[in-house]
Design an enzyme around this catalytic site. Structure first.
Site, PDB file in Angstrom:
ATOM      1  N   THR A  25     -23.570 -15.105 -48.310  1.00 23.46           N
ATOM      2  CA  THR A  25     -24.517 -16.208 -48.424  1.00 23.46           C
ATOM      3  C   THR A  25     -24.587 -16.725 -49.855  1.00 23.46           C
ATOM      4  N   ASP A  26     -24.928 -17.990 -49.989  1.00 28.29           N
ATOM      5  CA  ASP A  26     -25.105 -18.558 -51.337  1.00 28.29           C
ATOM      6  C   ASP A  26     -26.242 -17.871 -52.095  1.00 28.29           C
ATOM      7  N   GLU A  27     -27.144 -17.226 -51.339  1.00 26.92           N
ATOM      8  CA  GLU A  27     -28.312 -16.604 -51.991  1.00 26.92           C
ATOM      9  C   GLU A  27     -27.929 -15.463 -52.915  1.00 26.92           C
TER      10      GLU A  27
ATOM     11  N   TYR B 134     -48.251 -15.106 -41.392  1.00 24.16           N
ATOM     12  CA  TYR B 134     -48.896 -16.396 -41.694  1.00 24.16           C
ATOM     13  C   TYR B 134     -50.415 -16.357 -41.551  1.00 24.16           C
TER      14      TYR B 134
ATOM     15  N   ARG C 245     -32.768 -26.887 -50.258  1.00 17.41           N
ATOM     16  CA  ARG C 245     -31.731 -26.108 -49.587  1.00 17.41           C
ATOM     17  C   ARG C 245     -30.581 -27.049 -49.246  1.00 17.41           C
TER      18      ARG C 245
ATOM     19  N   LYS D 282     -36.831 -18.987 -38.941  1.00 12.90           N
ATOM     20  CA  LYS D 282     -36.214 -19.760 -40.019  1.00 12.90           C
ATOM     21  C   LYS D 282     -36.803 -21.175 -39.994  1.00 12.90           C
ATOM     22  N   LEU D 283     -36.742 -21.856 -41.139  1.00 15.28           N
ATOM     23  CA  LEU D 283     -37.491 -23.105 -41.299  1.00 15.28           C
ATOM     24  C   LEU D 283     -37.319 -24.096 -40.136  1.00 15.28           C
TER      25      LEU D 283
ATOM     26  N   LYS E 237     -27.172  -8.391 -49.609  1.00 14.66           N
ATOM     27  CA  LYS E 237     -25.918  -9.117 -49.323  1.00 14.66           C
ATOM     28  C   LYS E 237     -25.007  -9.085 -50.555  1.00 14.66           C
TER      29      LYS E 237
ATOM     30  N   ALA F 264     -26.282  -8.545 -39.631  1.00 15.99           N
ATOM     31  CA  ALA F 264     -27.142  -8.391 -40.805  1.00 15.99           C
ATOM     32  C   ALA F 264     -28.594  -8.526 -40.408  1.00 15.99           C
TER      33      ALA F 264
ATOM     34  N   ASP G 150     -24.423  -0.243 -33.171  1.00 19.40           N
ATOM     35  CA  ASP G 150     -24.989  -0.425 -34.515  1.00 19.40           C
ATOM     36  C   ASP G 150     -23.872  -0.221 -35.542  1.00 19.40           C
TER      37      ASP G 150
ATOM     38  N   TYR H 236     -33.332  -9.369 -49.559  1.00 16.48           N
ATOM     39  CA  TYR H 236     -32.243  -9.769 -48.649  1.00 16.48           C
ATOM     40  C   TYR H 236     -30.992 -10.120 -49.452  1.00 16.48           C
TER      41      TYR H 236
ATOM     42  N   ILE I 259     -25.376 -17.424 -35.846  1.00 20.07           N
ATOM     43  CA  ILE I 259     -24.076 -17.929 -36.313  1.00 20.07           C
ATOM     44  C   ILE I 259     -22.922 -17.208 -35.607  1.00 20.07           C
TER      45      ILE I 259
ATOM     46  N   ALA J 205     -30.234  -9.343 -52.454  1.00 20.14           N
ATOM     47  CA  ALA J 205     -29.694  -8.181 -53.173  1.00 20.14           C
ATOM     48  C   ALA J 205     -28.827  -7.334 -52.246  1.00 20.14           C
TER      49      ALA J 205
HETATM   50  P1  NAD Z   1     -29.230 -13.541 -37.080  1.00 22.67           P
HETATM   51  O1  NAD Z   1     -30.383 -12.781 -37.630  1.00 22.67           O
HETATM   52  O2  NAD Z   1     -29.470 -14.681 -36.175  1.00 22.67           O
HETATM   53  O3  NAD Z   1     -28.253 -12.555 -36.306  1.00 22.67           O
HETATM   54  C1  NAD Z   1     -27.920 -11.288 -36.785  1.00 22.67           C
HETATM   55  C2  NAD Z   1     -27.244 -10.515 -35.651  1.00 22.67           C
HETATM   56  O4  NAD Z   1     -26.833  -9.245 -36.169  1.00 22.67           O
HETATM   57  C3  NAD Z   1     -28.160 -10.254 -34.457  1.00 22.67           C
HETATM   58  O5  NAD Z   1     -27.483 -10.516 -33.259  1.00 22.67           O
HETATM   59  C4  NAD Z   1     -28.480  -8.766 -34.587  1.00 22.67           C
HETATM   60  O6  NAD Z   1     -28.729  -8.139 -33.336  1.00 22.67           O
HETATM   61  C5  NAD Z   1     -27.222  -8.236 -35.244  1.00 22.67           C
HETATM   62  N1  NAD Z   1     -27.458  -7.002 -35.999  1.00 22.67           N
HETATM   63  C6  NAD Z   1     -28.450  -6.760 -36.903  1.00 22.67           C
HETATM   64  N2  NAD Z   1     -28.345  -5.501 -37.363  1.00 22.67           N
HETATM   65  C7  NAD Z   1     -27.257  -4.940 -36.766  1.00 22.67           C
HETATM   66  C8  NAD Z   1     -26.628  -3.678 -36.844  1.00 22.67           C
HETATM   67  N3  NAD Z   1     -27.096  -2.692 -37.631  1.00 22.67           N
HETATM   68  N4  NAD Z   1     -25.514  -3.463 -36.108  1.00 22.67           N
HETATM   69  C9  NAD Z   1     -25.024  -4.432 -35.287  1.00 22.67           C
HETATM   70  N5  NAD Z   1     -25.589  -5.646 -35.158  1.00 22.67           N
HETATM   71  C10 NAD Z   1     -26.697  -5.892 -35.890  1.00 22.67           C
HETATM   72  O7  NAD Z   1     -28.386 -13.965 -38.354  1.00 22.67           O
HETATM   73  P2  NAD Z   1     -27.540 -15.292 -38.611  1.00 22.67           P
HETATM   74  O8  NAD Z   1     -28.414 -16.318 -39.170  1.00 22.67           O
HETATM   75  O9  NAD Z   1     -26.696 -15.572 -37.423  1.00 22.67           O
HETATM   76  O10 NAD Z   1     -26.612 -14.779 -39.808  1.00 22.67           O
HETATM   77  C11 NAD Z   1     -25.363 -14.155 -39.542  1.00 22.67           C
HETATM   78  C12 NAD Z   1     -24.714 -13.784 -40.847  1.00 22.67           C
HETATM   79  O11 NAD Z   1     -24.518 -14.943 -41.660  1.00 22.67           O
HETATM   80  C13 NAD Z   1     -25.538 -12.821 -41.713  1.00 22.67           C
HETATM   81  O12 NAD Z   1     -24.662 -11.904 -42.299  1.00 22.67           O
HETATM   82  C14 NAD Z   1     -26.174 -13.716 -42.756  1.00 22.67           C
HETATM   83  O13 NAD Z   1     -26.410 -12.999 -43.954  1.00 22.67           O
HETATM   84  C15 NAD Z   1     -25.101 -14.760 -42.942  1.00 22.67           C
HETATM   85  N6  NAD Z   1     -25.556 -16.091 -43.374  1.00 22.67           N
HETATM   86  C16 NAD Z   1     -26.570 -16.719 -42.716  1.00 22.67           C
HETATM   87  C17 NAD Z   1     -26.932 -18.010 -43.087  1.00 22.67           C
HETATM   88  C18 NAD Z   1     -28.032 -18.755 -42.364  1.00 22.67           C
HETATM   89  O14 NAD Z   1     -28.405 -19.847 -42.802  1.00 22.67           O
HETATM   90  N7  NAD Z   1     -28.568 -18.259 -41.262  1.00 22.67           N
HETATM   91  C19 NAD Z   1     -26.267 -18.635 -44.138  1.00 22.67           C
HETATM   92  C20 NAD Z   1     -25.244 -17.944 -44.802  1.00 22.67           C
HETATM   93  C21 NAD Z   1     -24.887 -16.671 -44.392  1.00 22.67           C
HETATM   94  O1  DAU Z   2     -28.906 -20.046 -48.013  1.00 23.18           O
HETATM   95  C1  DAU Z   2     -28.452 -19.229 -46.972  1.00 23.18           C
HETATM   96  C2  DAU Z   2     -29.607 -18.437 -46.411  1.00 23.18           C
HETATM   97  O2  DAU Z   2     -30.432 -19.377 -45.717  1.00 23.18           O
HETATM   98  C3  DAU Z   2     -29.178 -17.321 -45.470  1.00 23.18           C
HETATM   99  O3  DAU Z   2     -28.448 -16.374 -46.200  1.00 23.18           O
HETATM  100  C4  DAU Z   2     -30.393 -16.645 -44.836  1.00 23.18           C
HETATM  101  O4  DAU Z   2     -29.970 -15.699 -43.867  1.00 23.18           O
HETATM  102  C5  DAU Z   2     -31.216 -17.709 -44.147  1.00 23.18           C
HETATM  103  O5  DAU Z   2     -32.389 -17.128 -43.637  1.00 23.18           O
HETATM  104  C6  DAU Z   2     -31.567 -18.826 -45.122  1.00 23.18           C
HETATM  105  O6  DAU Z   2     -32.497 -18.372 -46.152  1.00 23.18           O
HETATM  106  P1  DAU Z   2     -33.739 -19.273 -46.623  1.00 23.18           P
HETATM  107  O7  DAU Z   2     -34.758 -18.365 -47.164  1.00 23.18           O
HETATM  108  O8  DAU Z   2     -33.302 -20.401 -47.452  1.00 23.18           O
HETATM  109  O9  DAU Z   2     -34.148 -19.876 -45.161  1.00 23.18           O
HETATM  110  P2  DAU Z   2     -35.564 -20.052 -44.452  1.00 23.18           P
HETATM  111  O10 DAU Z   2     -35.290 -20.832 -43.210  1.00 23.18           O
HETATM  112  O11 DAU Z   2     -36.329 -18.805 -44.361  1.00 23.18           O
HETATM  113  O12 DAU Z   2     -36.326 -21.019 -45.481  1.00 23.18           O
HETATM  114  C7  DAU Z   2     -35.787 -22.275 -45.839  1.00 23.18           C
HETATM  115  C8  DAU Z   2     -36.759 -22.908 -46.830  1.00 23.18           C
HETATM  116  O13 DAU Z   2     -37.975 -23.230 -46.150  1.00 23.18           O
HETATM  117  C9  DAU Z   2     -37.144 -21.984 -47.963  1.00 23.18           C
HETATM  118  O14 DAU Z   2     -37.303 -22.747 -49.151  1.00 23.18           O
HETATM  119  C10 DAU Z   2     -38.487 -21.430 -47.537  1.00 23.18           C
HETATM  120  C11 DAU Z   2     -39.087 -22.552 -46.734  1.00 23.18           C
HETATM  121  N1  DAU Z   2     -39.988 -22.149 -45.619  1.00 23.18           N
HETATM  122  C12 DAU Z   2     -39.533 -21.232 -44.740  1.00 23.18           C
HETATM  123  C13 DAU Z   2     -40.341 -20.805 -43.706  1.00 23.18           C
HETATM  124  C14 DAU Z   2     -39.874 -19.742 -42.743  1.00 23.18           C
HETATM  125  C15 DAU Z   2     -41.230 -22.738 -45.492  1.00 23.18           C
HETATM  126  O15 DAU Z   2     -41.619 -23.610 -46.297  1.00 23.18           O
HETATM  127  N2  DAU Z   2     -42.014 -22.335 -44.447  1.00 23.18           N
HETATM  128  C16 DAU Z   2     -41.646 -21.368 -43.572  1.00 23.18           C
HETATM  129  O16 DAU Z   2     -42.448 -21.025 -42.679  1.00 23.18           O
END
Ligand code: NAD
Ligand code: DAU
Length: 355
Positions: free
Chosen positions: A138-140, A348, A229, A204-205, A169, A96, A73, A165, A27, A167
């Site tokens: 995050t909504d989580e 897995y 989701r 991620k899924l 956030k 994160a 970092d 995770y 993101i 907790a």
């Molecule tokens: P991501 O795992 O793809 O990227 C995380 C980035 O943070 C990576 O580039 C990593 O190198 C960097 N990072 C990790 N630890 C670090 C540290 N100690 N210091 C500096 N950099 C560090 O994550 P993402 O999916 O892009 O999520 C970004 C943010 O958005 C997170 O805070 C996550 O909680 C939040 N978020 C994600 C989602 C989602 O669906 N992916 C939804 C809502 C909120």
């Molecule tokens: O809601 C926002 C959150 O969405 C972010 O804060 C997190 O960073 C991001 O990882 C994501 O969390 P989820 O746990 O919802 O995403 P994930 O892609 O891991 O899983 C999405 C759904 O799919 C969840 O119900 C678990 C399921 N899943 C996931 C994986 C990795 C499967 O069924 N099989 C899988 O192998």
């Protein structure tokens, strides 16, 4: 959306600096692309530790006169203070540990980066007189909603995280709130649902299903596949964050969602259909521990207060995403070798990736 950004009045004369953490991730890199493309007076310092999820290839092609990458970092206070220019416009904290399954396997790194790292950035914001602090949450943090109901997460829903995770956030959100209440730091907290799009790490899924299906490997679905989701295209999320920064009220939180609830099994079948792969690739596997049943976001506040609306439909977004993964198989294959294969086997109990 260009319109939404350009209608906002800001001074065009001088370059202003924003400090983005985690900008080599999924993101964060989409956010940086958006700001570089759709504004002309902001330059970005991108501070990222390059963990397993960070990837410099996510930054290919960016305008280097306005984007500077620093490997660092957020838990390293000295490095943060050295890299953060005094009087910068804002810190956007994307950095994160972001994957729920990894937090179930081991939570310590989540506490360090997501909690301690956020507090170090809040302290740095005060020390360096930064105008605004934007926490990407995050909504989580708001837990899980019942199935088949009309309940939604609003900005006033309780914070009740269920996974390690979430907790971590949630704890970060509390520290952000405390910095605002105690020290009057100008903070904004955004809480978004599940993002999908280009350059998402294939743990991620959606990218996992695409990568496995492209390679004719089983696609693992947890439990009964009926967890829900609320999906949003990553660029829509990035725009909402920018608007929250520009127009949000200090100390406020904003829940971001595109009103796009889907059961996992529906998402997985859509991906297989789009790739022309058989549903027989679906493999139901042991459920995630403490698996949240449903997330759904009430987006009225971002829509009315910020004038934000998603512009990418689910159908278009999914098509764009699948196309990107098809056209960037080197990116995928590079990740799916090495440590990723060990992670996958361990989690897995199956092999994937480079044979
Ligand atoms: P991501 O795992 O793809 O990227 C995380 C980035 O943070 C990576 O580039 C990593 O190198 C960097 N990072 C990790 N630890 C670090 C540290 N100690 N210091 C500096 N950099 C560090 O994550 P993402 O999916 O892009 O999520 C970004 C943010 O958005 C997170 O805070 C996550 O909680 C939040 N978020 C994600 C989602 C989602 O669906 N992916 C939804 C809502 C909120
Ligand atoms: O809601 C926002 C959150 O969405 C972010 O804060 C997190 O960073 C991001 O990882 C994501 O969390 P989820 O746990 O919802 O995403 P994930 O892609 O891991 O899983 C999405 C759904 O799919 C969840 O119900 C678990 C399921 N899943 C996931 C994986 C990795 C499967 O069924 N099989 C899988 O192998």
């Amino acid at each position: 959306m260009k319109k939404q950004l350009s209608t906002i009045n800001y001074q065009l004369s001088t370059m202003r600096t924003i400090f983005v953490t985690g900008g080599a991730g999924f993101i964060g890199s989409a956010f940086i692309r958006l700001i570089l493309e759709e504004t002309s007076d902001f330059k970005i310092i991108n501070f990222d530790a390059l963990t397993y999820a960070g990837n410099l290839e996510n930054l290919n092609g960016l305008d280097e006169t306005r984007h500077k990458f620093i490997k660092g970092d957020i838990c390293d206070k000295e490095a943060v203070l050295q890299s953060l220019p005094e009087n910068s416009e804002a810190i956007f904290n994307f950095a994160a540990e972001s994957h729920v399954d990894r937090s179930i396997a081991s939570a310590s790194e989540f506490v360090l980066t997501n909690v301690l790292g956020t507090q170090i950035l809040l302290d740095a914001a005060r020390a360096k007189n930064i105008r605004r602090f934007v926490q990407i949450s995050t909504d989580e943090t708001q837990g899980s909603l019942p199935e088949d109901s009309n309940s939604y997460f609003t900005e006033n829903s309780p914070i009740q995280p269920n996974s390690p995770y979430a907790a971590s956030k949630a704890a970060a959100e509390h520290f952000v709130r405390a910095a605002h209440e105690t020290f009057d730091v100008d903070t904004i907290t955004t809480r978004c649902g599940n993002n999908y799009g280009q350059r998402q790490f294939p743990e991620k899924l959606i990218p996992l299903m695409i990568a496995n299906a492209m390679n004719d490997e089983p696609v693992p679905v947890y439990g009964d596949g009926r967890n829900v989701r609320d999906w949003i295209f990553v660029e829509d999320h990035a725009r909402a964050i920018w608007l929250a920064y520009l127009k949000g009220k200090a100390g406020s939180s904003y829940n971001i969602g595109a009103r796009n609830e889907r059961q996992n099994i529906e998402v997985v079948k859509s991906i297989l259909d789009a790739l022309g792969k058989p549903h027989s690739l679906i493999k139901f596997v042991t459920d995630r521990l403490g698996h949240d049943r449903r997330y759904a976001i009430d987006a009225r506040k971002v829509e009315t207060e910020l004038g934000w609306k998603p512009i990418t439909t689910w159908e278009d977004g999914l098509q764009k995403t699948i196309r990107w993964y098809r056209e960037n198989q080197d990116w995928v294959n590079q990740i799916r070798s090495g440590a990723y294969r060990d992670y996958y086997k361990n989690h897995y109990g199956m092999e994937v990736g480079a044979k």
